[in-house]
Design a protein around this motif. Structure first.
Motif, PDB file in Angstrom:
ATOM      1  N   LEU A  23       0.713  -1.215   0.105  1.00 54.97           N
ATOM      2  CA  LEU A  23      -0.245  -0.081   0.094  1.00 54.97           C
ATOM      3  C   LEU A  23       0.746   1.372   0.137  1.00 54.97           C
ATOM      4  CD1 LEU A  23      -2.796  -1.205   2.727  1.00 54.97           C
ATOM      5  CD2 LEU A  23      -3.110  -0.695   0.274  1.00 54.97           C
ATOM      6  N   PRO A  24       0.277   2.478  -0.321  1.00 59.35           N
ATOM      7  CA  PRO A  24       1.089   3.663  -0.196  1.00 59.35           C
ATOM      8  C   PRO A  24       1.620   3.875   1.205  1.00 59.35           C
ATOM      9  CG  PRO A  24      -1.115   4.043  -1.355  1.00 59.35           C
ATOM     10  CD  PRO A  24      -1.202   2.693  -0.988  1.00 59.35           C
ATOM     11  N   ARG A  25       2.618   4.625   1.503  1.00 59.51           N
ATOM     12  CA  ARG A  25       3.232   4.642   2.659  1.00 59.51           C
ATOM     13  C   ARG A  25       2.717   5.962   3.615  1.00 59.51           C
ATOM     14  NH1 ARG A  25       5.490   0.735  -0.254  1.00 59.51           N
ATOM     15  NH2 ARG A  25       7.320  -0.269   0.773  1.00 59.51           N
ATOM     16  N   LEU A  26       2.562   5.719   4.636  1.00 54.99           N
ATOM     17  CA  LEU A  26       2.438   6.974   5.579  1.00 54.99           C
ATOM     18  C   LEU A  26       3.238   6.974   6.759  1.00 54.99           C
ATOM     19  CD1 LEU A  26       0.518   9.071   7.030  1.00 54.99           C
ATOM     20  CD2 LEU A  26      -0.853   7.393   8.168  1.00 54.99           C
ATOM     21  N   LEU A  27       4.122   7.895   6.944  1.00 59.14           N
ATOM     22  CA  LEU A  27       5.098   8.128   7.861  1.00 59.14           C
ATOM     23  C   LEU A  27       4.474   8.765   9.194  1.00 59.14           C
ATOM     24  CD1 LEU A  27       8.180   7.611   8.709  1.00 59.14           C
ATOM     25  CD2 LEU A  27       8.630   9.890   7.271  1.00 59.14           C
ATOM     26  N   LEU A  28       4.658   8.176  10.189  1.00 58.33           N
ATOM     27  CA  LEU A  28       4.043   8.919  11.572  1.00 58.33           C
ATOM     28  C   LEU A  28       5.327   9.331  12.390  1.00 58.33           C
ATOM     29  CD1 LEU A  28       1.004   6.598  12.501  1.00 58.33           C
ATOM     30  CD2 LEU A  28       1.156   8.852  10.957  1.00 58.33           C
ATOM     31  N   GLY A  95       2.935  14.446  11.148  1.00 57.10           N
ATOM     32  CA  GLY A  95       3.968  14.992  12.672  1.00 57.10           C
ATOM     33  C   GLY A  95       3.059  15.523  13.567  1.00 57.10           C
ATOM     34  N   HIS A  96       3.583  15.216  14.828  1.00 55.64           N
ATOM     35  CA  HIS A  96       2.833  15.748  16.039  1.00 55.64           C
ATOM     36  C   HIS A  96       4.049  16.319  16.864  1.00 55.64           C
ATOM     37  CE1 HIS A  96       1.528  15.120  20.271  1.00 55.64           C
ATOM     38  NE2 HIS A  96       0.653  16.053  19.779  1.00 55.64           N
ATOM     39  N   ASP A  97       3.729  17.487  17.533  1.00 51.84           N
ATOM     40  CA  ASP A  97       4.718  18.052  18.484  1.00 51.84           C
ATOM     41  C   ASP A  97       5.910  18.125  17.451  1.00 51.84           C
ATOM     42  OD1 ASP A  97       4.964  18.799  21.439  1.00 51.84           O
ATOM     43  OD2 ASP A  97       6.647  17.483  20.958  1.00 51.84           O
ATOM     44  N   TRP A  98       6.837  17.433  18.277  1.00 52.05           N
ATOM     45  CA  TRP A  98       8.412  17.823  17.758  1.00 52.05           C
ATOM     46  C   TRP A  98       8.599  17.293  16.181  1.00 52.05           C
ATOM     47  CZ3 TRP A  98      12.388  20.570  17.066  1.00 52.05           C
ATOM     48  CH2 TRP A  98      12.938  21.418  17.969  1.00 52.05           C
ATOM     49  N   GLY A  99       7.720  15.886  16.191  1.00 50.48           N
ATOM     50  CA  GLY A  99       7.500  15.448  14.906  1.00 50.48           C
ATOM     51  C   GLY A  99       7.200  16.106  13.746  1.00 50.48           C
ATOM     52  N   ALA A 100       6.279  17.011  14.170  1.00 54.39           N
ATOM     53  CA  ALA A 100       5.693  18.099  13.187  1.00 54.39           C
ATOM     54  C   ALA A 100       7.068  18.884  12.765  1.00 54.39           C
ATOM     55  CB  ALA A 100       4.708  19.087  13.646  1.00 54.39           C
ATOM     56  N   ILE A 118       0.551  16.317   6.877  1.00 53.01           N
ATOM     57  CA  ILE A 118      -0.351  16.483   7.795  1.00 53.01           C
ATOM     58  C   ILE A 118       0.358  16.836   9.134  1.00 53.01           C
ATOM     59  CG2 ILE A 118      -1.899  15.339   9.106  1.00 53.01           C
ATOM     60  CD1 ILE A 118      -2.225  13.288   6.836  1.00 53.01           C
ATOM     61  N   ILE A 119      -0.155  17.854   9.936  1.00 54.45           N
ATOM     62  CA  ILE A 119       0.711  18.197  10.941  1.00 54.45           C
ATOM     63  C   ILE A 119      -0.508  18.435  12.050  1.00 54.45           C
ATOM     64  CG2 ILE A 119       1.564  20.221  12.338  1.00 54.45           C
ATOM     65  CD1 ILE A 119       3.656  18.828  10.363  1.00 54.45           C
ATOM     66  N   ALA A 120      -0.453  17.902  13.323  1.00 54.74           N
ATOM     67  CA  ALA A 120      -1.494  17.815  14.244  1.00 54.74           C
ATOM     68  C   ALA A 120      -0.627  18.416  15.689  1.00 54.74           C
ATOM     69  CB  ALA A 120      -1.958  16.526  14.566  1.00 54.74           C
ATOM     70  N   HIS A 270      -3.430  19.001  23.373  1.00 54.08           N
ATOM     71  CA  HIS A 270      -2.298  18.525  22.649  1.00 54.08           C
ATOM     72  C   HIS A 270      -2.095  16.989  22.446  1.00 54.08           C
ATOM     73  CE1 HIS A 270       2.054  19.437  21.730  1.00 54.08           C
ATOM     74  NE2 HIS A 270       2.151  18.352  22.152  1.00 54.08           N
ATOM     75  N   TRP A 271      -2.609  16.425  23.182  1.00 53.24           N
ATOM     76  CA  TRP A 271      -2.541  14.757  23.062  1.00 53.24           C
ATOM     77  C   TRP A 271      -3.745  14.298  22.471  1.00 53.24           C
ATOM     78  CZ3 TRP A 271       2.334  14.357  24.005  1.00 53.24           C
ATOM     79  CH2 TRP A 271       2.884  15.460  24.950  1.00 53.24           C
ATOM     80  N   LEU A 272      -4.194  14.891  21.345  1.00 47.87           N
ATOM     81  CA  LEU A 272      -5.368  14.528  20.664  1.00 47.87           C
ATOM     82  C   LEU A 272      -5.360  13.020  20.055  1.00 47.87           C
ATOM     83  CD1 LEU A 272      -5.297  16.644  17.233  1.00 47.87           C
ATOM     84  CD2 LEU A 272      -3.361  16.230  18.686  1.00 47.87           C
ATOM     85  N   PHE A 273      -4.303  12.605  19.741  1.00 45.85           N
ATOM     86  CA  PHE A 273      -4.301  11.129  19.037  1.00 45.85           C
ATOM     87  C   PHE A 273      -4.690   9.998  20.270  1.00 45.85           C
ATOM     88  CE2 PHE A 273      -1.502  13.468  15.992  1.00 45.85           C
ATOM     89  CZ  PHE A 273      -2.090  12.792  14.681  1.00 45.85           C
ATOM     90  N   HIS A 274      -4.447  10.413  21.405  1.00 46.76           N
ATOM     91  CA  HIS A 274      -4.782   9.602  22.370  1.00 46.76           C
ATOM     92  C   HIS A 274      -6.082   9.599  22.725  1.00 46.76           C
ATOM     93  CE1 HIS A 274      -0.565   8.475  22.732  1.00 46.76           C
ATOM     94  NE2 HIS A 274      -0.267   9.557  22.979  1.00 46.76           N
TER      95      HIS A 274
END
Length: 291
Positions: A23-28, A95-100, A118-120, A270-274
Motif C-alpha cells: 500500500l502507499p506509505r504513511l510516515l508517522l 507529524g505531531h509536536d516535535w515530529g511536526a 499532515i500536522i497535528a 495537545h494529546w489528541l491522538f490518544h
C-alpha cells in the motif's frame, strides 16, 4: 503490527509498521516525550489504506541516542527520515509536536519525498518563532524550553520515578490515557540509558529563541520565507485545548503553505491522538479523499 531494527545511515533505529507493504506509505513522526509506540491506537485505523510506518526517532525509545547535542540538528533528524523513506517516496507524512518540526523540515528540504503533509498540534518554525519572540502568551507557554535546555535537566526529570517529567507532560491537559500498561511502557522507554538526554537534546540543538515574558526579542535574523515553503497539500489538525502550543503560533501559516486546510478538534488538547484517534483518522480520510 510488526516491529524491528533498521539500519539508517549506519545507526540502529526501531521501527513499527502496520498494514500491507504494497500500500502507499504513511510516515508517522512522534514528538516529546513520546516514542513510536504512541501511535498504537491511531495507526491501525489507517492500516487498510496505508502501509503505516512509525519510527522511534533519534534519541527516543530503542533507537540510536547519541549524547552529543550536535547530533540533533534539523538536518540530521531529517537525514534519518530520508534514509527510512529510501526509494519508496514520495510518502504522506504526519507529524505531531516535535515530529511536526521534522515533518516540516522534510517537506522544505526534500519536497520530492513528501506527497502530502499532515500536522497535528505542531508548528511551522516561522510563525512559532515570531510568537515566541514577542514576550507574550506563547513566550510564557514556552518557558519550559529554557528549563529543558539547562544542563542536567534530564536528571531532574527522571528523579522520583519521572515525577517532574510526568508533571511537565500533563500540565492542565487530559492525561486519562496515560496509566496502567501504557504508562509502564512510557517509563520503560524513558528509562533506557541515555534516552532522556537524547530526547532533551532536540531542544538544546534547536536555534529557536524563547523571549522572557514581557521582554520581546527584536534582533532576530529574518527566516528565509522562500526556503520554508510547503509545496504539497497540507492539512493542519488542531486540538483546541492545547496550552503548550497556542493558536497564534499558526497564524500566517497560509503564507508558507498555499494549499492549506485547517480542522479544529474542539474537545481535545495537545494529546489528541490518544483522546480522539477515530475522529482524527476520519478527518485524515476525508481530507485525502478531497486532495
Amino acid at each position: 503490527m510488526q516491529a524491528g531494527m533498521h539500519d539508517l545511515n549506519g545507526q540502529p533505529f526501531y521501527v513499527r509498521t502496520w498494514g500491507d507493504p504494497a500500500l502507499p506509505r504513511l510516515l508517522l513522526l512522534h514528538g516529546f516525550p513520546e516514542y513510536g509506540g504512541a501511535w498504537e491506537d491511531f495507526a491501525p485505523l489507517l492500516a487498510d489504506r496505508f502501509h503505516v510506518i512509525a519510527p522511534d526517532q533519534r534519541g527516543y525509545g530503542r533507537s540510536w541516542a547519541p549524547a552529543d547535542v550536535g547530533e540533533y540538528t534539523a538536518s540530521k533528524l531529517v537525514s534519518d527520515m530520508v534514509a527510512l523513506i529510501g526509494d519508496d517516496g514520495p510518502v504522506t507524512v504526519l507529524g505531531h509536536d516535535w515530529g511536526a518540526g521534522v515533518a516540516y523540515a522534510l517537506a522544505f528540504m526534500h519536497p520530492e519525498l513528501v506527497s502530502r503533509l499532515i500536522i497535528a498540534n505542531g508548528v511551522h518554525p516561522a510563525p512559532f518563532q515570531r510568537e515566541m519572540a514577542k514576550g507574550g502568551a506563547q513566550s510564557e507557554a514556552s518557558q519550559y524550553i529554557n528549563y529543558l535546555r539547562a544542563e542536567g535537566s534530564e536528571d531532574k526529570l527522571a528523579a522520583n520515578d519521572f515525577e517532574k517529567l510526568l508533571a511537565l507532560f500533563s500540565a492542565k491537559m487530559d492525561m486519562s490515557w496515560l496509566q496502567g500498561d501504557v504508562l509502564a511502557r512510557y517509563k520503560e522507554a524513558w528509562g533506557r540509558p541515555g534516552r532522556l538526554r537524547g530526547m532533551i537534546n532536540w531542544y538544546r540543538a534547536s536555534p529557536l529563541v524563547v523571549a522572557d515574558p514581557g521582554k520581546p526579542v527584536t534582533d532576530l535574523r529574518a527566516l528565509p520565507v522562500e526556503r520554508l515553503q510547503v509545496r504539497c497539500p497540507h492539512l493542519l489538525i488542531w486540538g483546541a485545548g492545547d496550552i503548550a502550543l497556542l493558536p497564534a503560533a499558526t497564524e500566517g501559516l497560509e503564507d508558507f503553505a498555499a494549499d492549506l486546510t485547517r480542522v479544529e478538534i474542539a474537545d481535545a488538547d495537545h494529546w489528541l491522538f490518544h483522546q480522539k484517534p477515530q475522529e482524527i483518522a476520519d478527518v485524515v480520510r476525508d481530507w485525502l479523499d478531497r486532495t
